[in-house]
Design an enzyme around this catalytic site. Sequence first.
Site, short mmCIF file in Angstrom:
data_model
loop_
_atom_site.label_atom_id
_atom_site.label_comp_id
_atom_site.label_asym_id
_atom_site.label_seq_id
_atom_site.Cartn_x
_atom_site.Cartn_y
_atom_site.Cartn_z
NE ARG A 164 8.87 -10.47 4.01
CZ ARG A 164 7.25 -11.12 2.91
NH1 ARG A 164 6.58 -11.27 2.95
NH2 ARG A 164 8.57 -12.01 1.69
NE ARG A 194 13.26 -0.08 0.19
CZ ARG A 194 14.43 -0.86 1.23
NH1 ARG A 194 15.53 -1.93 0.77
NH2 ARG A 194 14.53 -0.46 2.65
CE LYS A 207 5.14 4.70 1.41
NZ LYS A 207 6.04 4.16 0.91
N PRO A 236 1.11 -0.84 -0.23
CG PRO A 236 -0.63 -1.47 1.51
CD PRO A 236 0.81 -1.86 0.84
CD GLU A 237 4.22 2.37 -3.62
OE1 GLU A 237 4.29 3.82 -3.98
OE2 GLU A 237 4.66 1.67 -4.05
#
Length: 301
Positions: free
Chosen positions: A139, A290, A71, A13-14
């Site tokens: 996670r 990243r 966020k 989710p951004e």
Amino acid sequence: MASISGIYSRCMPELPEVETIVRDLNKVVLGRKIEDVWCDWRKSIKRPSGFSVFSRAVEGKQIERVWRRAKNIIFELSGGKILLIHQKMTGHLLYGAWSMKHKAWMPKEKGPLEEPANRFIHLIFWLDNGKQLALSDLRKFAKVELWDKKEFLSSTEFKSWGPEPLEKSFTFEKFKKILPARGKIKQILMNPQIIAGIGNIYADEILWEAKVHPLCLVNQFSGYQLKRIYLSIKKVLTKAIKLGGTSISDFRKLSGEKGLFGETRKAYRREKEKCHRCKSVIKRIKIGGRGTCFCPVCQRI
DNA sequence: CGGGGCTCCTGTGCGC
DNA sequence: TGCGCACAGGAGCCCC
């Protein structure tokens, strides 16, 4: 409503995903009272320390307002409290009524609920309409915080967040002003202290849209190039919200154990595919640890 | 002050 | 077919 109904989930989710979830939450939880809280991963609750303190403070409170900052999902509760949830990477807020009967620990008085359940649910709020608001988190990176509203609004955490890129006050002049003197553009776009809400997926999308190479240094851009990046931020995020976040990180039915991770990885697997603009092969590199996908031909500047 | 690296987690996918 | 290990990644934190 699909974004928060029990059996659906989305990945990473951004800003656009959180915005969609917040809009959907506003349709179903306003005015609802939290009757009970359950949690089997107390590390997620960062504040206050001690689950009993948290649950006692939350139970009986009414959800008065839901909004988004960066966020973060911000629930304003009665009694001047703020409940903050950051879904991080694999967190999903779910709304509905579903069975937890495969979990032996679930108290019987909470049931009976409907299928399907989700074995990654670690936090549940029971609402006064018989539904549950739950946080699923494979996670376990998601964080939950409870604040006094005044304290929250004046906290360093709240003040450290960069401007909201979709607000009208986020003008081109403002964008230029907040940019640091140096740094790689990809890392700058992803830094929540510089701009709020942009993560790995949308950073890549924005740079592709702007035809800018992710390794470009911010001090080497012309005004024209900066303008293209600025316009791409607005364009990509606006379009993503319009599509409910589905254009990039798509909805997927969550059927038990399989599929969740595959869904998560899908958004990051554009390498070796053809660029939609110039048909070249999308390349993948690492920037600041990243994964970064870009077109080596048309993202040159 | 800035930049790099570590940390938290666990399903997946690879090498052998 | 099986075992074990490296890997991903948001954002706070630490260190040089």
